[in-house]
Design a protein around this motif. Structure first.
Motif, short mmCIF file in Angstrom:
data_model
loop_
_atom_site.label_atom_id
_atom_site.label_comp_id
_atom_site.label_asym_id
_atom_site.label_seq_id
_atom_site.Cartn_x
_atom_site.Cartn_y
_atom_site.Cartn_z
N TYR A 87 4.24 -19.04 58.09
CA TYR A 87 3.99 -20.93 57.32
C TYR A 87 5.31 -20.99 57.41
O TYR A 87 5.71 -22.28 57.95
CB TYR A 87 3.80 -19.94 55.64
N TRP A 88 6.61 -21.03 58.09
CA TRP A 88 7.70 -21.46 58.37
C TRP A 88 7.03 -21.88 59.69
O TRP A 88 6.99 -23.11 59.88
CB TRP A 88 8.44 -20.25 58.87
N ARG A 89 6.29 -21.57 60.89
CA ARG A 89 6.00 -22.10 61.50
C ARG A 89 5.07 -23.89 60.60
O ARG A 89 5.08 -24.63 61.72
CB ARG A 89 5.55 -21.21 62.87
N ALA A 90 3.79 -22.72 60.11
CA ALA A 90 3.18 -24.07 60.10
C ALA A 90 3.75 -25.36 59.30
O ALA A 90 3.05 -26.28 59.10
CB ALA A 90 2.11 -23.41 58.83
N SER A 91 5.15 -25.17 58.97
CA SER A 91 5.41 -26.03 58.05
C SER A 91 5.99 -27.41 58.77
O SER A 91 6.51 -28.28 58.33
CB SER A 91 6.40 -25.43 57.16
N LEU A 92 6.96 -27.03 60.64
CA LEU A 92 7.09 -27.91 60.78
C LEU A 92 5.20 -28.58 62.61
O LEU A 92 5.91 -29.21 62.73
CB LEU A 92 7.79 -27.31 62.08
N MET A 93 4.61 -28.07 61.98
CA MET A 93 3.31 -28.67 63.11
C MET A 93 3.00 -29.81 62.16
O MET A 93 2.70 -30.40 63.43
CB MET A 93 2.11 -27.47 62.80
N HIS A 94 3.25 -30.39 61.30
CA HIS A 94 2.94 -31.38 60.82
C HIS A 94 4.39 -32.26 60.19
O HIS A 94 4.18 -33.08 59.41
CB HIS A 94 1.92 -32.22 60.07
N PHE A 95 5.04 -32.19 60.81
CA PHE A 95 6.46 -32.29 60.30
C PHE A 95 7.69 -33.34 61.83
O PHE A 95 7.99 -32.44 62.36
CB PHE A 95 7.90 -31.33 59.47
#
Length: 412
Positions: free
Chosen positions: A102-110
């Protein structure tokens, strides 16, 4: 007919295939959410956690995206730390693994490189992932591959089923995803007796967010240092090294294979012949016309398009950051430099070109790459019946693993 039966198609899936289901009314965000859901099979995400994050995400709103996934990650990390303090290693490892996702996911569209969360969330992702590896005993270890004045953050997964000398599959992702997310690939490799090396190259993962390394079109300059390290690894058969690229990596891997002769096989998923052409096919025709008129006209046209489209604005800003440029015109010069037309014929290793019947981000490019190859080659199309027909087999990675490794077995 039962009174509870729903006549006709399920209204929640309005199209002919499961892929028509939408969780978020933004095609890119929805694809990225399905990417997270697909990791449930490996314990890297959980249904309720993902849908709870999706509940608070507003289409085309980066802030809602980074906040939703960051909140999920923070909760899981706190639970992992608490479990660790009480000696509950399995619970701690499981929670650290999902927190990392989820930490990685937070940066996928940021795409805000100056926002402190960009660096902080990236560091948290790998702190959690390394703690997971240490607690779980999963056969992965961090590796730093020397590159220019820095290094490429990577993970080596050693197969417990490998012989004295075993093949090695090197892989990387593309524009948005992180290689650690592709557990279907490295887990599938080690279960079959292959070692696997996942690489975060320039423009990707920590190499971008912590070292500021942007993409480059001459990807052989990235892969050659990786292969230099790979051939010296203990237990690796230097004559059986494969290379695989996913998403934008479907251009990057064949580009490297055109120049790096130590590769036995190459896999492009999906194949891309001309990245610039694939990007323009999804943008308004007015941009293509303006590009021929030069920088001033094109930058003005891009500003007009992004003013009316939050998704286009995000994409151009995100891509400019990852490619290390400041204007839309310069960005498209970088896109057009990613063209295999003149070098695809130089690839000599056996190559698998993959594609999906519902590929939306580089439609038609895989077949063009396949046709341009002169080496031993095979084309693999995932159709609707396979349920793996989306970009990079999103939502169908079990089928993807079976098909990919069935092809690699006996070749690598």
């Amino acid at each position: 007919m039962s009174a509870l039966a729903i006549p006709g198609p399920n209204p929640l899936v309005p199209g002919p295939r499961w892929t028509s289901h939408r969780f978020i009314p933004c095609e890119v965000m929805d694809d990225q959410l399905k990417h997270q859901l697909g990791m449930m099979a490996f314990g890297m995400s959980d249904l309720g956690e993902c849908l709870e994050a999706a509940r608070t995400i507003a289409a085309d709103d980066e802030e809602s995206w980074v906040s939703a996934w960051g909140d999920r990650a923070r909760v899981l990390q706190q639970r992992a730390e608490s479990a660790g303090k009480h000696g509950r290693r399995v619970s701690a490892a499981d929670a650290y693994l999902r927190a990392a996702t989820y930490w990685r996911a937070s940066l996928m569209h940021f795409s805000r490189p100056d926002d402190p969360r960009t660096r902080a969330h990236a560091i948290s992702a790998y702190d959690c992932y390394d703690r997971y590896l240490a607690l779980s005993g999963y056969p992965g270890e961090p590796v730093r591959i020397p590159y220019e004045d820095g290094f490429l953050p990577s993970y080596l997964y050693r197969s417990p089923a490998a012989g004295r000398k075993a093949p090695l599959l090197i892989f990387f992702q593309g524009r948005d995803a992180w290689p650690e997310d592709s557990r279907w690939l490295y887990d599938g490799a080690i279960r079959r007796g292959y070692h696997c090396l996942s690489v975060q190259g320039p423009g990707q993962g920590l190499a971008l967010r912590l070292q500021g390394l942007p993409f480059r079109h001459d990807w052989e300059q990235v892969v050659t240092p990786v292969v230099d390290v790979a051939v010296a690894l203990e237990g690796v058969d230097a004559d059986r090294i494969g290379l695989m690229g996913l998403s934008f990596g479907g251009y990057l891997a064949p580009r490297a294979a055109a120049f790096e002769q130590r590769l036995k096989v190459c896999v492009a998923d999906p194949g891309v012949l001309h990245w610039g052409e694939s990007i323009r096919s999804g943008l308004p025709a007015s941009l293509g016309d303006a590009l021929a008129e030069g920088p001033e006209a094109f930058n003005a046209a891009a500003a007009a398009v992004t003013a009316g489209s939050p998704l286009a604005e995000w994409f151009l800003r995100d891509a400019a950051w990852k490619h290390g440029v400041s204007t839309p015109y310069d960005l498209f010069q970088e896109f057009d430099a990613c063209d295999l037309t003149g070098v695809a014929g130089r690839i000599s290793c056996e190559t698998l070109v993959m594609d999906g019947a519902e590929e939306r981000f580089s439609a038609g490019q895989a077949r063009q790459l396949y046709d341009a190859l002169d080496c031993p080659k095979e084309f693999l199309l995932f159709d609707g019946a396979s349920t793996a027909q989306l970009h990079c087999q999103n939502g169908g990675t079990a089928t993807a693993a079976e098909s990919t490794f069935d092809w690699l077995d006996g070749r690598l």
